[in-house]
Design a protein around this motif. Sequence first.
Motif, PDB file in Angstrom:
ATOM      1  N   ILE A 121       0.948  -1.181   0.026  1.00  0.00           N
ATOM      2  CA  ILE A 121      -0.058  -0.017   0.102  1.00  0.00           C
ATOM      3  C   ILE A 121       0.829   1.197   0.027  1.00  0.00           C
ATOM      4  N   HIS A 122       1.957   1.108   0.861  1.00  0.00           N
ATOM      5  CA  HIS A 122       2.950   2.202   0.874  1.00  0.00           C
ATOM      6  C   HIS A 122       3.500   2.570  -0.744  1.00  0.00           C
ATOM      7  N   ALA A 123       3.705   1.469  -1.566  1.00  0.00           N
ATOM      8  CA  ALA A 123       4.288   1.578  -2.904  1.00  0.00           C
ATOM      9  C   ALA A 123       3.122   2.080  -3.918  1.00  0.00           C
ATOM     10  N   PHE A 124       2.083   1.680  -3.672  1.00  0.00           N
ATOM     11  CA  PHE A 124       0.775   2.065  -4.458  1.00  0.00           C
ATOM     12  C   PHE A 124       0.835   3.604  -4.266  1.00  0.00           C
ATOM     13  N   SER A 125       0.725   4.102  -3.086  1.00  0.00           N
ATOM     14  CA  SER A 125       0.539   5.541  -2.762  1.00  0.00           C
ATOM     15  C   SER A 125       1.782   6.380  -3.512  1.00  0.00           C
ATOM     16  N   GLN A 126       2.879   5.779  -3.705  1.00  0.00           N
ATOM     17  CA  GLN A 126       4.007   6.451  -4.076  1.00  0.00           C
ATOM     18  C   GLN A 126       3.821   6.502  -5.702  1.00  0.00           C
ATOM     19  N   ALA A 127       3.508   5.178  -6.000  1.00  0.00           N
ATOM     20  CA  ALA A 127       3.322   5.074  -7.670  1.00  0.00           C
ATOM     21  C   ALA A 127       2.083   5.827  -7.998  1.00  0.00           C
ATOM     22  N   LEU A 128       0.975   6.013  -7.481  1.00  0.00           N
ATOM     23  CA  LEU A 128      -0.079   7.032  -7.791  1.00  0.00           C
ATOM     24  C   LEU A 128       0.440   8.258  -7.823  1.00  0.00           C
ATOM     25  N   LYS A 129       1.322   8.709  -7.054  1.00  0.00           N
ATOM     26  CA  LYS A 129       1.685  10.249  -7.147  1.00  0.00           C
ATOM     27  C   LYS A 129       2.491  10.427  -8.269  1.00  0.00           C
ATOM     28  N   ALA A 152      -4.936  -8.894  -0.339  1.00  0.00           N
ATOM     29  CA  ALA A 152      -5.948  -8.403  -1.372  1.00  0.00           C
ATOM     30  C   ALA A 152      -7.052  -7.606  -0.731  1.00  0.00           C
ATOM     31  N   LYS A 153      -7.627  -8.077   0.450  1.00  0.00           N
ATOM     32  CA  LYS A 153      -8.573  -7.207   1.460  1.00  0.00           C
ATOM     33  C   LYS A 153      -8.002  -5.766   1.618  1.00  0.00           C
ATOM     34  N   GLN A 154      -6.878  -5.843   2.116  1.00  0.00           N
ATOM     35  CA  GLN A 154      -6.353  -4.472   2.575  1.00  0.00           C
ATOM     36  C   GLN A 154      -6.127  -3.493   1.408  1.00  0.00           C
ATOM     37  N   VAL A 155      -5.691  -4.218   0.164  1.00  0.00           N
ATOM     38  CA  VAL A 155      -5.352  -3.182  -1.103  1.00  0.00           C
ATOM     39  C   VAL A 155      -6.793  -2.945  -1.332  1.00  0.00           C
ATOM     40  N   LEU A 156      -7.566  -3.646  -1.533  1.00  0.00           N
ATOM     41  CA  LEU A 156      -9.014  -3.080  -2.016  1.00  0.00           C
ATOM     42  C   LEU A 156      -9.658  -2.164  -1.179  1.00  0.00           C
ATOM     43  N   ASN A 157      -9.570  -2.379   0.207  1.00  0.00           N
ATOM     44  CA  ASN A 157      -9.938  -1.520   1.079  1.00  0.00           C
ATOM     45  C   ASN A 157      -9.366   0.160   0.819  1.00  0.00           C
ATOM     46  N   TYR A 158      -7.980  -0.191   0.443  1.00  0.00           N
ATOM     47  CA  TYR A 158      -7.279   1.184   0.272  1.00  0.00           C
ATOM     48  C   TYR A 158      -7.681   1.835  -1.051  1.00  0.00           C
ATOM     49  N   ILE A 159      -7.832   0.988  -2.070  1.00  0.00           N
ATOM     50  CA  ILE A 159      -8.136   1.607  -3.337  1.00  0.00           C
ATOM     51  C   ILE A 159      -9.383   2.061  -3.821  1.00  0.00           C
ATOM     52  N   LYS A 160     -10.295   1.545  -2.680  1.00  0.00           N
ATOM     53  CA  LYS A 160     -11.807   2.148  -2.505  1.00  0.00           C
ATOM     54  C   LYS A 160     -11.773   3.539  -1.956  1.00  0.00           C
ATOM     55  N   THR A 161     -10.786   4.141  -1.267  1.00  0.00           N
ATOM     56  CA  THR A 161     -10.811   5.342  -0.729  1.00  0.00           C
ATOM     57  C   THR A 161     -10.259   6.344  -1.941  1.00  0.00           C
ATOM     58  N   LEU A 162      -9.780   6.103  -2.917  1.00  0.00           N
ATOM     59  CA  LEU A 162      -9.320   7.030  -3.993  1.00  0.00           C
ATOM     60  C   LEU A 162     -10.522   7.819  -4.351  1.00  0.00           C
ATOM     61  N   LYS A 163     -10.106   9.159  -4.387  1.00  0.00           N
ATOM     62  CA  LYS A 163     -11.375  10.059  -4.924  1.00  0.00           C
ATOM     63  C   LYS A 163     -11.755   9.706  -6.529  1.00  0.00           C
ATOM     64  N   PRO A 164     -12.800   9.585  -6.711  1.00  0.00           N
ATOM     65  CA  PRO A 164     -13.346   9.235  -8.088  1.00  0.00           C
ATOM     66  C   PRO A 164     -13.000  10.271  -9.086  1.00  0.00           C
ATOM     67  N   ILE A 184      -6.728  -5.414 -10.336  1.00  0.00           N
ATOM     68  CA  ILE A 184      -6.740  -4.001 -10.106  1.00  0.00           C
ATOM     69  C   ILE A 184      -6.532  -3.016 -11.237  1.00  0.00           C
ATOM     70  N   ALA A 185      -6.920  -2.147 -11.625  1.00  0.00           N
ATOM     71  CA  ALA A 185      -6.401  -1.148 -12.576  1.00  0.00           C
ATOM     72  C   ALA A 185      -6.980   0.304 -12.196  1.00  0.00           C
ATOM     73  N   VAL A 186      -5.741   1.077 -12.132  1.00  0.00           N
ATOM     74  CA  VAL A 186      -5.983   2.609 -11.514  1.00  0.00           C
ATOM     75  C   VAL A 186      -5.598   3.538 -12.672  1.00  0.00           C
ATOM     76  N   GLN A 187      -6.669   4.187 -13.109  1.00  0.00           N
ATOM     77  CA  GLN A 187      -5.962   5.242 -14.127  1.00  0.00           C
ATOM     78  C   GLN A 187      -6.111   6.675 -13.369  1.00  0.00           C
ATOM     79  N   LYS A 188      -4.926   7.644 -13.429  1.00  0.00           N
ATOM     80  CA  LYS A 188      -5.035   8.931 -13.093  1.00  0.00           C
ATOM     81  C   LYS A 188      -5.785   9.606 -14.147  1.00  0.00           C
TER      82      LYS A 188
END
Length: 203
Positions: A121-129, A152-164, A184-188
């Motif tokens: 999750i720490h790496a996700f937040s950096q990657a998203l930035k 998987a649960k924690q990653v999904l919980n985290y990812i669902k908090t991202l602003k749409p 899971i795919a996230v597009q900025k």
Amino acid sequence: MSFPSTLAFAHDLVKGVLFPGAYAVDATLGNGQDTLFLAQGVGPEGQVHGFDIQKEALDRTENRLHQHGMVNRVTLHQNSHHQMEQILPPKWKGNISAVMFNLGYLPKGDPAIITKPETTIHAFSQALKWLAPGGILTAVLYTGHTGGLEEAKQVLNYIKTLKPNVFHVIQYQTLNRHHAPSLIAVQKSKKHPPDEARNFFVK
Ligand SMILES: C[S@@+](CC[C@H](N)C(=O)[O-])C[C@H]1O[C@@H](n2cnc3c(N)ncnc32)[C@H](O)[C@@H]1O
């Protein structure tokens, strides 16, 4: 037509944002399949940085890249992906087209060495930035190994908090097979506000 595998679907999505000269990151090298795919996608002018905590994964990836003549486009780091902010070139911040994660353990390696929710999750937040506007993060999640379901649960919980309005988040999974991996795919957003002024999260 048949539905693509999670890996094939991840590649299809990432292909759509790579271009010659692009920057890309493989956050979990493993056997280097995604690294090779990214190196091919960024072309001779592009660059890929790759991370894994196991030397075995760096060796396997380097061999694969050698076989395809792609070593020059890739820099490998034996570091955890949550250190990417300290390691990636500063000019990459806000300019990375794709970051790929494939969680879990190294195939035919030590099954006790796995990705962990906190560092993932720490790496996700950096990657998203560090993603460019329109850039994509993909992650394949596995639940069949010890620790996988919790991650998987924690990653999904985290990812669902991202602003749409900043991120578009999707999930792709076979629903009628036990422990099927999930993508899971996230597009900025292409119109996201500047990094410093932005709060990524709903709460
Ligand atoms: C499922 S494998 C990746 C497969 C790879 N994408 C491929 O194409 O073969 C997961 C990898 O994550 C690595 N890993 C575990 N914890 C990590 C961390 N904190 N940072 C980076 N890599 C990590 C493991 O060593 C393992 O090689």
